[in-house]
Write an enzyme that holds these catalytic residues in place. Structure first.
Site, PDB file in Angstrom:
ATOM      1  N   GLU A   1     -10.908 -49.556  10.676  1.00  0.00           N
ATOM      2  CA  GLU A   1     -12.099 -48.891  10.133  1.00  0.00           C
ATOM      3  C   GLU A   1     -13.426 -49.506  10.575  1.00  0.00           C
ATOM      4  O   GLU A   1     -14.259 -49.866   9.738  1.00  0.00           O
ATOM      5  CB  GLU A   1     -11.986 -48.838   8.595  1.00  0.00           C
TER       6      GLU A   1
ATOM      7  N   ASN B   1      -7.556 -48.614  14.207  1.00  0.00           N
ATOM      8  CA  ASN B   1      -7.127 -47.614  13.231  1.00  0.00           C
ATOM      9  C   ASN B   1      -8.345 -47.165  12.415  1.00  0.00           C
ATOM     10  O   ASN B   1      -9.159 -47.998  12.005  1.00  0.00           O
ATOM     11  CB  ASN B   1      -6.093 -48.303  12.316  1.00  0.00           C
TER      12      ASN B   1
ATOM     13  N   HIS C   1      -5.765 -39.230   5.944  1.00  0.00           N
ATOM     14  CA  HIS C   1      -5.836 -39.033   4.489  1.00  0.00           C
ATOM     15  C   HIS C   1      -6.572 -37.713   4.263  1.00  0.00           C
ATOM     16  O   HIS C   1      -7.798 -37.672   4.289  1.00  0.00           O
ATOM     17  CB  HIS C   1      -6.593 -40.192   3.824  1.00  0.00           C
TER      18      HIS C   1
ATOM     19  N   GLU D   1      -1.409 -43.088   8.298  1.00  0.00           N
ATOM     20  CA  GLU D   1      -1.521 -43.204   6.827  1.00  0.00           C
ATOM     21  C   GLU D   1      -1.546 -41.827   6.168  1.00  0.00           C
ATOM     22  O   GLU D   1      -2.298 -41.590   5.226  1.00  0.00           O
ATOM     23  CB  GLU D   1      -2.788 -43.989   6.443  1.00  0.00           C
TER      24      GLU D   1
ATOM     25  N   ASP E   1      -1.435 -38.639   4.061  1.00  0.00           N
ATOM     26  CA  ASP E   1      -1.175 -38.013   2.754  1.00  0.00           C
ATOM     27  C   ASP E   1      -2.157 -36.859   2.607  1.00  0.00           C
ATOM     28  O   ASP E   1      -3.188 -36.815   3.280  1.00  0.00           O
ATOM     29  CB  ASP E   1      -1.229 -38.990   1.560  1.00  0.00           C
TER      30      ASP E   1
END
Ligand SMILES: *[C@@H]1O[C@H](CO)[C@@H](O)[C@H](O)[C@H]1NC(C)=O
Length: 391
Positions: free
Chosen positions: A205, A246, A282, A310, A312
């Protein structure tokens, strides 16, 4: 007296019957529980945690098992991901979840998950809480679980602005002292897990949503060169681990994706060791970015691999059949995008069950983001994932 004794005798005979159904508010299950596992009429046995289930008033709440909203696929996700030519379908997991035997019964199935990522236990606050003192017990537990189960391991992460111990955020640093701190941290954790990690999120990030650099202690002290410093230290520590940057909100085209593309292009031009880009994914049900595959292909065109790291897809609660159906479509979209990009090596969900999702505690009123619900029942999303790998 005789009558009283008889009553006691009758009671004693009745006891097994009485304990066959737990009373309202009574315990009805949990690890080590040997009493009644069914509840009296008008109440439902609801699991609070692995050790305690309780008879609550009311009927079972209809969640994903509602008519038309359940999973029917018999495919296992790692099996179909492999058959589709991907390296893995994986999941995040966390040390505190590993005492839940119903959870680990599914987690440990390596036809379901071919890869795991520690959600927290390899982060800086967990691994170097005091300068120069490293603790690997949590990370080691996840690494050994991956090994035991024959799963790939993603290391997460070396350098990130969040979950830092205060000695890092509040230290008085110069460019050279903080550079040494990054080098020592990355090289120590990456060498500790050398040979066990498929890929490392070396830098996590680095950008703000508008594509500017995130102004954390690393950027403010060192500037952009903290990124190659971390990558070089990681490469030396484990030459065989794939090194990733990432981030989130880089999944579709936009200012932040462009910033990431410019960064990795520049790093490649300077021969900085870098193997991949992680797209966190996400997402929100019904609000996926457009153009996922085309955006990802811009990165793999540079000779990098990429992964969905990651995934979801959350919704505003309560979940409804319509939201679950849209969620299935959205999971399908993400897997299909990975399928259409040859350099997309795998997909990791940020835990597979709503029981352990980070979403409800982070985004108020939202949840139900994972392919399995909180009772480990597969949702339509599961079929969306399986079907996209099988398409
Ligand atoms: C910190 O030092 C590196 C060289 O190691 C240099 O590239 C970078 O520009 C310096 N950063 C600042 C903010 O002076």
């Amino acid at each position: 007296m005789l009558k009283l004794s008889a009553s006691f005798a009758a009671l004693a005979v009745l006891l097994p019957l009485v304990s066959a159904q737990a009373a309202e508010w009574g315990q009805c299950g949990g690890i080590g529980w040997t009493g009644a596992t069914t509840c009296v009429s008008g109440t439902t046995c609801v699991e609070s945690n692995a050790y305690y289930s309780q008879c609550l008033p009311g009927l079972p709440t209809s969640t994903s098992s509602a008519s038309g909203s359940s999973s029917t696929s018999t495919a296992k996700l790692q099996t179909v991901a492999k058959a589709a030519g991907k390296l893995y379908f994986g999941t995040a997991t966390d040390n505190s979840e590993l005492t839940d035997t119903a959870y680990t019964a599914i987690l440990d199935d390596n036809t379901m998950f071919g890869q795991i990522t520690p959600a927290n236990s390899m982060k800086w606050d967990a691994t170097e809480p005091t300068q120069g003192t490293f603790t690997f017990s949590g990370g080691d537990q996840i690494a050994s679980l991956a090994k035991t189960n024959g799963m790939l391991l993603r290391g997460h992460n070396c350098v990130w602005y969040n979950q830092l111990p205060s000695w890092v955020t509040s230290g008085t640093w110069t460019n050279s002292t903080l550079t040494a701190v990054i080098q020592n941290h990355c090289s120590t954790i990456v060498s500790h897990f050398k040979g066990q990690v498929y890929s490392w999120d070396v830098v996590n990030e680095p950008f703000n949503d508008d594509g500017t650099w995130r102004t954390d202690v690393f950027f403010n002290t060192i500037g952009e060169s903290y990124v190659p410093i971390a990558l070089n230290a990681a490469r030396t520590a484990d030459p065989n681990a794939k090194l990733y940057i990432n981030d989130y909100n880089i999944e579709g085209p936009g200012a932040k994706a462009t910033a990431m593309l410019n960064l990795v292009t520049s790093l490649k031009q300077q021969n900085v060791p870098l193997d991949g880009v992680g797209f966190q994914c996400h997402f929100i049900v019904g609000e996926l970015p457009q153009g996922l595959a085309a955006n990802w292909a811009r990165f793999t065109a540079l000779g990098l691999e990429m992964a969905v790291t990651e995934l979801d897809i959350r919704m505003t609660l309560p979940s409804t059949p319509a939201l679950l159906a849209q969620q299935k479509t959205d999971y399908t979209t993400v897997i299909s995008a990975c399928m259409s990009v040859a350099g997309c090596v795998g997909v990791t969900v940020w835990d597979w069950t709503d029981k352990y999702s980070w979403v409800p505690s982070t985004f108020s009123g939202q949840g139900a983001a994972c392919p399995w619900d909180q009772n480990f029942v597969r949702k339509p999303a599961y079929d969306g994932i399986a079907g996209a790998f099988q398409a």
